[in-house]
Design a protein around this motif. Structure first.
Motif, PDB file in Angstrom:
ATOM      1  N   ASP A   1      -9.251  -0.453   4.140  1.00  0.00           N
ATOM      2  CA  ASP A   1      -8.863   1.076   3.957  1.00  0.00           C
ATOM      3  C   ASP A   1      -8.073   1.219   2.668  1.00  0.00           C
ATOM      4  O   ASP A   1      -7.125   0.300   2.255  1.00  0.00           O
ATOM      5  CB  ASP A   1      -7.562   1.383   5.191  1.00  0.00           C
ATOM      6  N   ASN A   2      -8.261   2.382   1.970  1.00  0.00           N
ATOM      7  CA  ASN A   2      -7.726   2.788   0.847  1.00  0.00           C
ATOM      8  C   ASN A   2      -6.445   3.047   0.879  1.00  0.00           C
ATOM      9  O   ASN A   2      -5.276   2.587   0.148  1.00  0.00           O
ATOM     10  CB  ASN A   2      -8.256   4.016   0.242  1.00  0.00           C
ATOM     11  N   LEU A   3      -5.858   3.714   1.952  1.00  0.00           N
ATOM     12  CA  LEU A   3      -4.472   3.757   2.361  1.00  0.00           C
ATOM     13  C   LEU A   3      -4.037   2.755   3.179  1.00  0.00           C
ATOM     14  O   LEU A   3      -4.476   2.688   4.397  1.00  0.00           O
ATOM     15  CB  LEU A   3      -4.520   5.282   3.187  1.00  0.00           C
ATOM     16  N   LYS A   4      -2.685   2.011   2.849  1.00  0.00           N
ATOM     17  CA  LYS A   4      -2.256   0.953   3.636  1.00  0.00           C
ATOM     18  C   LYS A   4      -1.248   1.507   4.640  1.00  0.00           C
ATOM     19  O   LYS A   4      -0.629   2.662   4.511  1.00  0.00           O
ATOM     20  CB  LYS A   4      -1.743   0.145   2.822  1.00  0.00           C
ATOM     21  N   ASP A   5      -0.834   0.527   5.681  1.00  0.00           N
ATOM     22  CA  ASP A   5      -0.185   0.799   6.745  1.00  0.00           C
ATOM     23  C   ASP A   5       1.415   1.413   5.897  1.00  0.00           C
ATOM     24  O   ASP A   5       2.262   2.127   6.522  1.00  0.00           O
ATOM     25  CB  ASP A   5       0.233  -0.390   7.525  1.00  0.00           C
ATOM     26  N   SER A   6       1.655   0.661   4.881  1.00  0.00           N
ATOM     27  CA  SER A   6       3.178   0.950   4.258  1.00  0.00           C
ATOM     28  C   SER A   6       2.975   0.943   2.670  1.00  0.00           C
ATOM     29  O   SER A   6       2.020   0.392   2.283  1.00  0.00           O
ATOM     30  CB  SER A   6       4.039  -0.184   4.679  1.00  0.00           C
ATOM     31  N   ILE A   7       4.031   1.285   2.073  1.00  0.00           N
ATOM     32  CA  ILE A   7       3.756   1.073   0.620  1.00  0.00           C
ATOM     33  C   ILE A   7       3.858  -0.415   0.079  1.00  0.00           C
ATOM     34  O   ILE A   7       3.311  -0.639  -0.774  1.00  0.00           O
ATOM     35  CB  ILE A   7       5.043   1.873   0.040  1.00  0.00           C
ATOM     36  N   SER A   8       4.741  -1.070   0.947  1.00  0.00           N
ATOM     37  CA  SER A   8       4.753  -2.327   0.407  1.00  0.00           C
ATOM     38  C   SER A   8       3.473  -3.213   0.668  1.00  0.00           C
ATOM     39  O   SER A   8       3.315  -4.285   0.076  1.00  0.00           O
ATOM     40  CB  SER A   8       6.044  -3.097   1.474  1.00  0.00           C
ATOM     41  N   HIS A   9       2.455  -2.885   1.476  1.00  0.00           N
ATOM     42  CA  HIS A   9       1.412  -3.472   1.926  1.00  0.00           C
ATOM     43  C   HIS A   9       0.398  -3.419   0.577  1.00  0.00           C
ATOM     44  O   HIS A   9      -0.584  -3.740   0.259  1.00  0.00           O
ATOM     45  CB  HIS A   9       0.593  -3.088   3.042  1.00  0.00           C
ATOM     46  N   PHE A  10       0.625  -2.149  -0.347  1.00  0.00           N
ATOM     47  CA  PHE A  10      -0.143  -2.224  -1.633  1.00  0.00           C
ATOM     48  C   PHE A  10       0.093  -3.625  -2.537  1.00  0.00           C
ATOM     49  O   PHE A  10      -0.802  -3.451  -3.250  1.00  0.00           O
ATOM     50  CB  PHE A  10       0.252  -0.949  -2.232  1.00  0.00           C
ATOM     51  N   TYR A  11       1.163  -4.423  -2.130  1.00  0.00           N
ATOM     52  CA  TYR A  11       1.563  -5.450  -2.988  1.00  0.00           C
ATOM     53  C   TYR A  11       0.119  -6.463  -3.052  1.00  0.00           C
ATOM     54  O   TYR A  11      -0.296  -7.068  -3.883  1.00  0.00           O
ATOM     55  CB  TYR A  11       2.647  -6.393  -2.349  1.00  0.00           C
ATOM     56  N   TYR A  12      -0.598  -6.319  -1.538  1.00  0.00           N
ATOM     57  CA  TYR A  12      -1.592  -7.463  -1.545  1.00  0.00           C
ATOM     58  C   TYR A  12      -2.950  -6.584  -1.967  1.00  0.00           C
ATOM     59  O   TYR A  12      -4.164  -7.256  -1.917  1.00  0.00           O
ATOM     60  CB  TYR A  12      -1.730  -7.615  -0.045  1.00  0.00           C
TER      61      TYR A  12
ATOM     62  N   LEU B   1      -4.277   6.657  -4.711  1.00  0.00           N
ATOM     63  CA  LEU B   1      -5.242   7.161  -5.674  1.00  0.00           C
ATOM     64  C   LEU B   1      -5.973   6.069  -6.250  1.00  0.00           C
ATOM     65  O   LEU B   1      -7.198   5.946  -6.604  1.00  0.00           O
ATOM     66  CB  LEU B   1      -4.533   8.302  -6.712  1.00  0.00           C
ATOM     67  N   LEU B   2      -4.973   5.335  -7.207  1.00  0.00           N
ATOM     68  CA  LEU B   2      -5.660   4.193  -7.861  1.00  0.00           C
ATOM     69  C   LEU B   2      -6.583   3.209  -7.035  1.00  0.00           C
ATOM     70  O   LEU B   2      -7.612   2.700  -7.558  1.00  0.00           O
ATOM     71  CB  LEU B   2      -4.670   3.463  -8.786  1.00  0.00           C
ATOM     72  N   ASN B   3      -5.947   2.670  -5.718  1.00  0.00           N
ATOM     73  CA  ASN B   3      -6.585   1.867  -4.887  1.00  0.00           C
ATOM     74  C   ASN B   3      -8.059   2.566  -4.401  1.00  0.00           C
ATOM     75  O   ASN B   3      -8.814   1.782  -4.444  1.00  0.00           O
ATOM     76  CB  ASN B   3      -5.825   1.325  -3.878  1.00  0.00           C
ATOM     77  N   THR B   4      -8.095   3.689  -4.092  1.00  0.00           N
ATOM     78  CA  THR B   4      -9.220   4.385  -3.864  1.00  0.00           C
ATOM     79  C   THR B   4     -10.125   4.319  -4.941  1.00  0.00           C
ATOM     80  O   THR B   4     -11.373   4.170  -4.626  1.00  0.00           O
ATOM     81  CB  THR B   4      -8.689   5.593  -3.388  1.00  0.00           C
ATOM     82  N   ILE B   5      -9.841   4.684  -6.152  1.00  0.00           N
ATOM     83  CA  ILE B   5     -10.532   4.720  -7.291  1.00  0.00           C
ATOM     84  C   ILE B   5     -11.432   3.386  -7.576  1.00  0.00           C
ATOM     85  O   ILE B   5     -12.540   3.258  -7.750  1.00  0.00           O
ATOM     86  CB  ILE B   5      -9.894   5.169  -8.644  1.00  0.00           C
ATOM     87  N   ILE B   6     -10.532   2.512  -7.443  1.00  0.00           N
ATOM     88  CA  ILE B   6     -11.062   0.875  -7.949  1.00  0.00           C
ATOM     89  C   ILE B   6     -12.081   0.725  -6.696  1.00  0.00           C
ATOM     90  O   ILE B   6     -13.094   0.039  -6.834  1.00  0.00           O
ATOM     91  CB  ILE B   6      -9.686  -0.146  -7.701  1.00  0.00           C
TER      92      ILE B   6
END
Length: 270
Positions: free
Chosen positions: A66-77, A39-44
Motif C-alpha cells: 500500500d502506498n499509504l501506510k498505517d502510520s507516519i512512522s511506518h514510512f521508515y521501512y 505522495l513520493l512513496n506513491t510516485i516511486i
C-alpha cells in the motif's frame, strides 16, 4: 558610539530573523511531511522506477504494498524512509539550535521551563523516534534488512508521545507568554496556539483509545483499514506546524519593537 550601537542592533535583528526562520522551517516541515511521504512513496511505486535495473538492482524481487501506510512512522521501512529520517533530523537540529525566551519568574504556568529547555527536550525525543524505529508485523515492501523488536517499538512510541506532548505544551504555554504576565493568553494570536495544543492532545487521546481497544480485541481492524493512526498523526503535525508558522509570522511583524520573550510591546502585541 553610534556605529557600535547600530552594529549591535543589526546583530540582534539578524539573530531574531534567524529564530523566525527556524520557527517557520520547523512548522512547514511538520505540515508537509505526511503528505510528502505519501505522495513520493506513491510516485516511486506507481512509476515502476524500482523495476528499472538502470537505477537499482534488488537481490530479491521487490513488490510494493500500500502506498499509504498505517502510520507516519511506518514510512521508515518504505521507499521514502530516508525522507522520514531526514525530516525528523532536520526538525531536531532546528529545535536544538533554537534558543527562544527564558522562563518567566512569575505569572500563569511560570513553572513551565523556558523555550530553550522545552525545544531541546523535543529535539531529543525526535532523535529517539528516528534511532528507535517503530515495531511492526512483517512488512512485504520493507526496504530495510530488519524490523524493530517490540521493545524497541515501545521506546519509539514513548519518544513520539513525549515529542508531541512537549510540542503541545510549547504551543499552550510558551507561545502565549508575554512581557506582562497578566497578559498571558490574552493576545489576538493566543487562541490559535491554544487550539493547536488542544488538537494535539485530543489526537493523542484518540490514539490511546485506539491502542487500548485494538489491544484488547484482535478482531478490531477498522483503525488499520482506515489508516486512522496516520490521519491522527497528520492532524497533530498540521496543528504543530500552524502554531510554529503563525508564531514566526507574528514575531516577525513586531521584531523591531521588543525582543523579550514572545513579548512585544503591549500596544503592538497580536
Amino acid at each position: 558610539m553610534t556605529t557600535t550601537t547600530t552594529n549591535s542592533n543589526t546583530g540582534n535583528e539578524n539573530r531574531v530573523i534567524s529564530y523566525h526562520k527556524i520557527r517557520r522551517a520547523v512548522g512547514l516541515i511538520g505540515m508537509l511531511l505526511p503528505f510528502s511521504l505519501w505522495l513520493l512513496n506513491t510516485i516511486i511505486n506507481e512509476s515502476g522506477i524500482l523495476y528499472n535495473t538502470f537505477w537499482i538492482t534488488f537481490s530479491d524481487t521487490y513488490e510494493p504494498a500500500d502506498n499509504l501506510k498505517d502510520s507516519i512512522s511506518h514510512f521508515y521501512y518504505a521507499t521514502v524512509g530516508e525522507l522520514f529520517t531526514g525530516a525528523l533530523c532536520a526538525v531536531s537540529l532546528f529545535l536544538f539550535c533554537y534558543r527562544g525566551y527564558d522562563k518567566p519568574k512569575s505569572g500563569k504556568y511560570h513553572f513551565v521551563p523556558g523555550d530553550n529547555f522545552m525545544c531541546n527536550f523535543a529535539a531529543a525525543m525526535a532523535l529517539l523516534v528516528v534511532i528507535f524505529p517503530t515495531s511492526s508485523e512483517p512488512i512485504t515492501d520493507n526496504f530495510r534488512a530488519f524490523v524493530s523488536s517490540e521493545f524497541t517499538g515501545y521506546i519509539h512510541y514513548g519518544a513520539a508521545v513525549l515529542f508531541f506532548l512537549t510540542l503541545a505544551v510549547i504551543s499552550f504555554v510558551n507561545f502565549r507568554r508575554t512581557k506582562d504576565p497578566k497578559k498571558f493568553g490574552k493576545m489576538k494570536s493566543h487562541p490559535i496556539y491554544k487550539n493547536c495544543a488542544l488538537i494535539m492532545v485530543a489526537c493523542m487521546l484518540a490514539l490511546l483509545v485506539i491502542f487500548v481497544v485494538s489491544g484488547k480485541d484482535a478482531s478490531i481492524t477498522w483503525p488499520d483499514d482506515y489508516n486512522l493512526t496516520f490521519w491522527l498523526e497528520t492532524v497533530m503535525l498540521i496543528a504543530f506546524g500552524v502554531s510554529w508558522v503563525v508564531k514566526g509570522e507574528i514575531d516577525q511583524q513586531v521584531m523591531n519593537t521588543n525582543y523579550f520573550g514572545n513579548g512585544v510591546e503591549e500596544t503592538k502585541e497580536k
